[in-house]
Scaffold this motif. Structure first.
Motif, PDB file in Angstrom:
ATOM      1  N   MET A  56      -0.175   3.727  -0.375  1.00  0.00           N
ATOM      2  CA  MET A  56      -1.593   4.022  -0.587  1.00  0.00           C
ATOM      3  C   MET A  56      -1.874   4.784  -1.877  1.00  0.00           C
ATOM      4  N   ALA A  57      -0.869   5.018  -2.699  1.00  0.00           N
ATOM      5  CA  ALA A  57      -1.082   5.798  -3.915  1.00  0.00           C
ATOM      6  C   ALA A  57      -2.101   5.171  -4.851  1.00  0.00           C
ATOM      7  N   SER A  58      -2.244   3.874  -4.798  1.00  0.00           N
ATOM      8  CA  SER A  58      -3.210   3.198  -5.674  1.00  0.00           C
ATOM      9  C   SER A  58      -4.259   2.419  -4.878  1.00  0.00           C
ATOM     10  N   ARG A  59      -4.456   2.800  -3.625  1.00  0.00           N
ATOM     11  CA  ARG A  59      -5.431   2.123  -2.777  1.00  0.00           C
ATOM     12  C   ARG A  59      -6.521   3.094  -2.334  1.00  0.00           C
ATOM     13  N   THR A  60      -7.574   2.571  -1.748  1.00  0.00           N
ATOM     14  CA  THR A  60      -8.588   3.386  -1.090  1.00  0.00           C
ATOM     15  C   THR A  60      -8.756   2.864   0.334  1.00  0.00           C
ATOM     16  N   THR A  61      -8.933   3.780   1.289  1.00  0.00           N
ATOM     17  CA  THR A  61      -9.072   3.329   2.675  1.00  0.00           C
ATOM     18  C   THR A  61     -10.499   2.908   2.998  1.00  0.00           C
ATOM     19  N   ARG A  62     -11.474   3.486   2.277  1.00  0.00           N
ATOM     20  CA  ARG A  62     -12.894   3.199   2.515  1.00  0.00           C
ATOM     21  C   ARG A  62     -13.291   3.529   3.954  1.00  0.00           C
ATOM     22  N   ARG A  63     -12.690   4.586   4.476  1.00  0.00           N
ATOM     23  CA  ARG A  63     -12.932   5.015   5.839  1.00  0.00           C
ATOM     24  C   ARG A  63     -13.290   6.496   5.872  1.00  0.00           C
ATOM     25  N   VAL A  64     -13.615   6.996   7.064  1.00  0.00           N
ATOM     26  CA  VAL A  64     -14.276   8.295   7.177  1.00  0.00           C
ATOM     27  C   VAL A  64     -13.444   9.449   6.629  1.00  0.00           C
TER      28      VAL A  64
ATOM     29  N   LEU B  17      -3.410  13.890  -7.655  1.00  0.00           N
ATOM     30  CA  LEU B  17      -2.698  14.160  -6.407  1.00  0.00           C
ATOM     31  C   LEU B  17      -2.087  12.891  -5.839  1.00  0.00           C
ATOM     32  N   LEU B  18      -2.843  11.794  -5.870  1.00  0.00           N
ATOM     33  CA  LEU B  18      -2.305  10.532  -5.372  1.00  0.00           C
ATOM     34  C   LEU B  18      -1.073  10.107  -6.165  1.00  0.00           C
ATOM     35  N   ALA B  19      -1.132  10.291  -7.482  1.00  0.00           N
ATOM     36  CA  ALA B  19      -0.003   9.888  -8.324  1.00  0.00           C
ATOM     37  C   ALA B  19       1.237  10.699  -7.993  1.00  0.00           C
ATOM     38  N   PHE B  20       1.078  12.023  -7.876  1.00  0.00           N
ATOM     39  CA  PHE B  20       2.253  12.853  -7.628  1.00  0.00           C
ATOM     40  C   PHE B  20       2.830  12.602  -6.246  1.00  0.00           C
ATOM     41  N   VAL B  21       1.979  12.654  -5.217  1.00  0.00           N
ATOM     42  CA  VAL B  21       2.524  12.504  -3.856  1.00  0.00           C
ATOM     43  C   VAL B  21       3.015  11.076  -3.635  1.00  0.00           C
ATOM     44  N   GLY B  22       2.363  10.097  -4.274  1.00  0.00           N
ATOM     45  CA  GLY B  22       2.837   8.721  -4.156  1.00  0.00           C
ATOM     46  C   GLY B  22       4.201   8.542  -4.798  1.00  0.00           C
TER      47      GLY B  22
END
Length: 232
Positions: free
Chosen positions: A112-120, A154-159
């Motif tokens: 999911m590092a380069s995705r979006t869930t589009r959820r709540v 944050l997404l880049a590092f944790v991914g």
């Protein structure tokens, strides 16, 4: 007349006991064991003890399942953030929670590092970051930009960290030893800076890198807000 087998009936009953929540929990349980097959329908069927095709009654396809599982993971991140923190500490807590989730569910975080869930829960995290940068003093285009800077960083590092954890242990050990082996024995005439700072390079930890990146983000927001106020 031969007695009809009860296998189809058992499969149907097993499928009827399924729910999106049970399937998501099963995916997270597989992911938490460090497995890379948390989203394969066959593996989920084994985990749930049911016909794998029954999962499609609750999720259109594997991608819909992935997005739902990832958003559930984001819910765990949010639950780890204490109430009543100032904006800097909210961002620090978000970073800590995100890294903890990545370590716990590496296959989910890396995917999911380069995705979006589009959820709540994703919307809640976006709201948290926007609230933090607004509290810092940013508005309009600056608030939108620095929300993306924080979120994407944050997404880049944790991914990256999560992807690394999916490598075999011996591969990780070889990479980690590079700073004390190959980098400490380079030709210092060809690579004088590496030779000069070899000991310091070997002493850097992943935690120190993470802290520096998070503090760098906070400093960048503070500087932008201060600059905006000075120009008013």
């Amino acid at each position: 007349m031969s007695k009809p087998t009860s296998a189809p009936l058992r499969a149907k009953r097993a499928g009827s006991r399924l729910s999106p929540e049970r399937i998501i929990e099963a995916s997270l349980a597989i992911a938490a064991r460090g497995s890379a097959d948390a989203f394969t329908i066959r593996r989920l069927g084994e985990e749930l003890g049911t016909d794998p095709t029954a999962i499609y009654r609750h999720f259109r396809d594997k991608d819909e399942l992935l997005l739902s599982v990832a958003d559930r993971m984001l819910g765990e991140v949010l639950a780890s953030i204490p109430e009543g923190l100032g904006w800097q500490d909210r961002l620090r807590a978000l970073a800590d929670g995100s890294l903890a989730a990545a370590v716990k569910y590496p296959v989910v975080a890396s995917t999911m590092a380069s995705r979006t869930t589009r959820r709540v829960n994703e919307f809640r995290i976006v709201e948290l970051i926007l609230g933090a940068v607004t509290e810092a003093g940013l508005e309009g285009a600056d608030a939108a930009l620095y929300y993306r800077v924080v979120g994407d960083s944050l997404l880049a590092f944790v991914g990256q960290r999560a992807s690394y954890l999916l490598f075999d242990a011996d591969v990780r050990a070889s990479d980690e030893s590079a700073w004390t082996v190959e980098y400490r024995h380079v030709d210092t005439a060809a690579f004088p800076q590496i030779g000069r700072l070899g000991a310091e390079l070997a002493s850097v930890t992943q935690d120190a890198i993470f802290r520096a990146r998070v503090e760098g983000l906070i400093t960048a927001i503070e500087r932008q807000a201060s600059g905006n106020h000075a120009s008013e």
